[in-house]
Design a protein around this motif. Structure first.
Motif, PDB file in Angstrom:
ATOM      1  N   GLU A 222     -12.482 -11.986   5.850  1.00  0.00           N
ATOM      2  CA  GLU A 222     -11.803 -10.868   5.193  1.00  0.00           C
ATOM      3  C   GLU A 222     -11.944  -9.584   6.011  1.00  0.00           C
ATOM      4  N   ALA A 223     -13.146  -9.349   6.538  1.00  0.00           N
ATOM      5  CA  ALA A 223     -13.380  -8.138   7.341  1.00  0.00           C
ATOM      6  C   ALA A 223     -12.551  -8.159   8.621  1.00  0.00           C
ATOM      7  N   LEU A 224     -12.504  -9.307   9.283  1.00  0.00           N
ATOM      8  CA  LEU A 224     -11.716  -9.424  10.517  1.00  0.00           C
ATOM      9  C   LEU A 224     -10.233  -9.193  10.236  1.00  0.00           C
ATOM     10  N   ALA A 225      -9.742  -9.752   9.140  1.00  0.00           N
ATOM     11  CA  ALA A 225      -8.328  -9.579   8.795  1.00  0.00           C
ATOM     12  C   ALA A 225      -8.021  -8.129   8.451  1.00  0.00           C
ATOM     13  N   TRP A 226      -8.954  -7.464   7.759  1.00  0.00           N
ATOM     14  CA  TRP A 226      -8.752  -6.062   7.389  1.00  0.00           C
ATOM     15  C   TRP A 226      -8.670  -5.189   8.636  1.00  0.00           C
ATOM     16  N   LEU A 227      -9.525  -5.448   9.619  1.00  0.00           N
ATOM     17  CA  LEU A 227      -9.543  -4.657  10.847  1.00  0.00           C
ATOM     18  C   LEU A 227      -8.337  -4.966  11.733  1.00  0.00           C
ATOM     19  N   SER A 228      -7.947  -6.233  11.788  1.00  0.00           N
ATOM     20  CA  SER A 228      -6.810  -6.631  12.619  1.00  0.00           C
ATOM     21  C   SER A 228      -5.497  -6.084  12.075  1.00  0.00           C
ATOM     22  N   ARG A 229      -5.338  -6.158  10.761  1.00  0.00           N
ATOM     23  CA  ARG A 229      -4.155  -5.596  10.075  1.00  0.00           C
ATOM     24  C   ARG A 229      -2.849  -6.195  10.591  1.00  0.00           C
ATOM     25  N   GLY A 230      -2.911  -7.464  10.980  1.00  0.00           N
ATOM     26  CA  GLY A 230      -1.716  -8.169  11.413  1.00  0.00           C
ATOM     27  C   GLY A 230      -1.552  -8.273  12.915  1.00  0.00           C
TER      28      GLY A 230
END
Length: 703
Positions: A222-230
């Protein structure tokens, strides 16, 4: 996309990117000279409550947080009060957003917005939204209590659609770029650890929230996805388009350690895709020593060994860590996939991928993003897809020159001249043959591709000239300092104060600042990774003086009224209070905040200029390094995405700069003030109508 709406009392200008909608707000008929510039409290539509901690929110869900609408109508007692002749104070705006597909209406703030622009950071690409903006007022006899804040007059409604990066010629993906935010700390603060971090030769203990180190796999994801933002998802999807042996993936990489990207390329190899990756390969030759003795050949010559630099060695190690089910694919990966770029005149700084089908180049992925954890989950970066055969063909020609390890700026040594696999023509000359330096304004609409190295810094001067000719705005990023041609442009305009004591400015530089008076509404936004060192500034100025030259930097152009400047930063903790402390991801090594290489000129006009790619706006990036830049003229959709993302980052960082400056002054005893919450009078509005202020210029620019 852009949309406008207005009535007799106010106007709204909406600019939509992919994940951001920016609203420029304005009111009509305000007279700052009048002491009680209040209005009749005639119409009430929405009750509001105050719930604001007063701290900078900036980027994150907090900046445009989804909150429930408080009420549709005020209480009956307030209705009765509104019928009486009364004076009201304008205390801000209220904004509601309706998602037409989800049929959901939410309020974007729990208190009146006391600013003339607002960023909504919670939108999704390719969606239709409807924004309702109201003026909020407070009866003068209720100011002390802060109650009875209601809407006055008719609202303005604006409908807008966000850009969809999966469609059209351009697909643009920005990562979050603000690991140090209140939202990140609130979501994942329980995993904060203190690490001894060494930077610029100094080791300090810093709080870090490393998404890779979160023990809960789901929370880590979840943290990685939040930082990547797509951004990561788009990069991997681009690679996955090559799904058979009909395709080739031709790539160039500088830093190359992101496990997911490495595995995506490896999976392509297993699918039968022809994958070729040119990678940075630099190092130094050192004398070989054994037991304190210098080793020599039989003829007496000293034996030297080649030692790769850290970037080269890290990539080699990451490449070697990838496993395969088939020995054949493992052999292809290790011996037939990577091409070492050894004869460049600088670093191999490109980061692009070409998608080729049946020999025809179709698309290119480019931008500022190194495929590393820091590049994707840490510092701000962009990935830019161009779905255009002609542009892709230009990249393919350039890739093929690089694949032959064509020398950068000079002829090969006699030993290398015997190597038939190495091209003998310098890359800088070949690049200029394929795309000469631009001169003057270019056709609109058009897309130019500038490859480096080049024979001179003429393109750097061209970039500076475009900035110098801006009519309304410049938005510029600099991760590694500001080059002199651009610094000289930024130093043009009327000064708003004296230079700080101890920092010298030459008479000519001081004169040029005053000569170009700034009565125009021009605004130049400058986003730096960190605040420049005063000591380095003095050293550089002294060195230039000895050579009879002049040197311009931040400590000169910071005083120009047209310049708004922000640095990468996180919120400072005040004393023992750690409640507002923000933490970085700990994944970056040198550039923590701003790694973008972006310049926008007149972004909100019908003929905007966007410059983006791998190249910093520096002499080394133009003359020495292997680089690529897109120069996009007249594409408002592209400009809107870059503009809204730039403003998101700028607003985030400048709010932290101001708060940290306030904390430092109060800690040193230079200020006894408190960081104010919303005010319940009209003092907040006056800077926006003061022609000498930057807030005034920004209001006019965005409205």
């Amino acid at each position: 996309m852009r949309a406008r709406g207005e009535n007799d009392a106010m106007s709204v200008h909406a600019i939509a990117g992919t994940h951001v909608v920016l609203l420029g707000l304005d009111v009509k008929g305000y007279e700052p000279a009048k002491a009680d510039s209040s209005t009749d409290l005639s119409v009430m539509m929405t009750g509001m409550t105050l719930d604001f901690d007063g701290l900078p929110s900036g980027e994150s869900e907090r900046g445009g947080s989804a909150r429930k609408v408080v009420t549709r109508a005020a209480s009956s007692s307030l209705r009765d009060e509104a019928k009486k002749p009364s004076k009201a104070v304008f205390v801000g705006f209220a904004i509601e957003r309706r998602d037409t597909k989800a049929k959901q209406t939410i309020s974007l703030s729990a208190q009146p917005i006391q600013a003339f622009h607002w960023g909504d950071y919670t939108v999704s690409p390719g969606r239709h939204y409807e924004y309702t903006v109201r003026r909020m007022v407070c009866a003068q006899n209720s100011i002390a209590s802060g109650s009875n804040i209601v809407a006055a007059g008719l609202p303005v409604v604006v409908k807008i659609t966000t850009e969809d990066p999966t469609k059209g010629k351009h697909g643009i993906y920005f990562n979050r770029g603000v690991a140090g935010s209140k939202a990140y700390a609130e979501k994942f603060g329980e995993y904060r650890k203190f690490h001894l971090v060494k930077k610029f030769g100094t080791a300090r203990w810093k709080s870090i929230i490393n998404p890779r180190s979160i023990p809960d796999p789901e929370k880590s994801k979840e943290a990685l996805a939040w930082l990547s933002r797509g951004l990561e998802e788009a990069l991997l999807q681009f690679i996955c388009q090559a799904d058979s042996n009909q395709y080739r993936l031709l790539a160039t990489v500088y830093e190359f350690t992101h496990e997911e990207t490495l595995r995506a390329f490896a999976s392509a190899v297993e699918r039968g895709v022809d994958v070729k990756i040119i990678r940075h390969c630099r190092g130094t030759y050192r004398t070989r020593v054994k037991r304190n003795d210098i080793l020599k050949y039989e003829d007496g010559k000293i034996i030297k060994e080649w030692i790769p630099d850290d970037t080269t060695e890290s990539a080699k190690e990451a490449i070697g860590n990838i496993g395969f089910d088939s020995l054949e694919h493992a052999h292809t990966w290790q011996h037939d996939t990577f091409i070492e770029r050894r004869h460049g005149s600088g670093i191999m700084h490109n980061k692009f991928i070409l998608l080729v089908k049946n020999g025809k180049p179709l698309q290119v992925w480019t931008g500022s993003t190194n495929p590393t954890d820091g590049g994707i989950y840490g510092q701000s970066n962009v990935g830019h897809i161009v779905r255009d055969d002609a542009i892709a063909s230009k990249y393919m020609d350039y890739w093929e020159r690089l694949s032959r390890d064509t020398p950068g700026r000079k002829r090969l040594s006699k030993a290398d001249e015997d190597d038939d696999e190495v091209s003998h023509e310098p890359m800088d000359e070949l690049n200029e043959q394929n795309q000469p330096d631009l001169e003057g304004p270019i056709l609109s609409p058009s897309v130019k591709v500038i490859f480096s190295p080049r024979t001179s810094i003429s393109m750097l001067q061209w970039y500076a000239d475009r900035m110098g000719g801006a009519k309304s705005s410049v938005h510029y990023t600099a991760a590694f300092g500001v080059a002199q041609p651009i610094a000289e442009v930024l130093n043009q305009g009327q000064s708003q104060g004296k230079p700080e004591k101890g920092l010298r400015r030459s008479p000519r530089i001081a004169r040029s600042s005053k000569e170009k008076s700034g009565g125009s509404p021009l605004l130049r936004y400058v986003l730096l990774d960190n605040k420049p060192s005063e000591r380095s500034s003095e050293k550089n100025k002294a060195g230039a003086e000895k050579k009879g030259k002049e040197y311009v930097d931040y400590y000169d152009f910071k005083h120009i009224k047209a310049n708004r400047i922000a640095f990468g930063a996180i919120l400072s903790a005040e004393g023992d209070d750690k409640s507002n402390e923000e933490s970085l991801s700990g994944l970056t090594t040198f550039v923590d905040f701003v790694h973008l290489k972006v310049c926008l000129v007149d972004a909100l006009t019908d003929n905007p200029l966007v410059i983006t790619g791998s190249a910093n706006f520096s002499a080394a990036s133009i003359e020495k390094n292997d680089e690529n830049s897109l120069v996009i003229q007249g594409d408002t959709s592209v400009a809107d995405v870059y503009f809204t993302e730039y403003m998101r980052l700028f607003d985030h960082f400048i709010s932290r700069d101001k708060y940290n400056e306030f904390v430092n002054k109060r800690s040193s005893g230079k200020s006894g003030h408190k960081w104010d919450k919303n005010v319940s009078d009209e003092s907040w509005i006056r800077p926006f109508f003061d022609p000498s202020s930057q807030s005034y210029r920004e209001r006019l620019f965005l409205r």
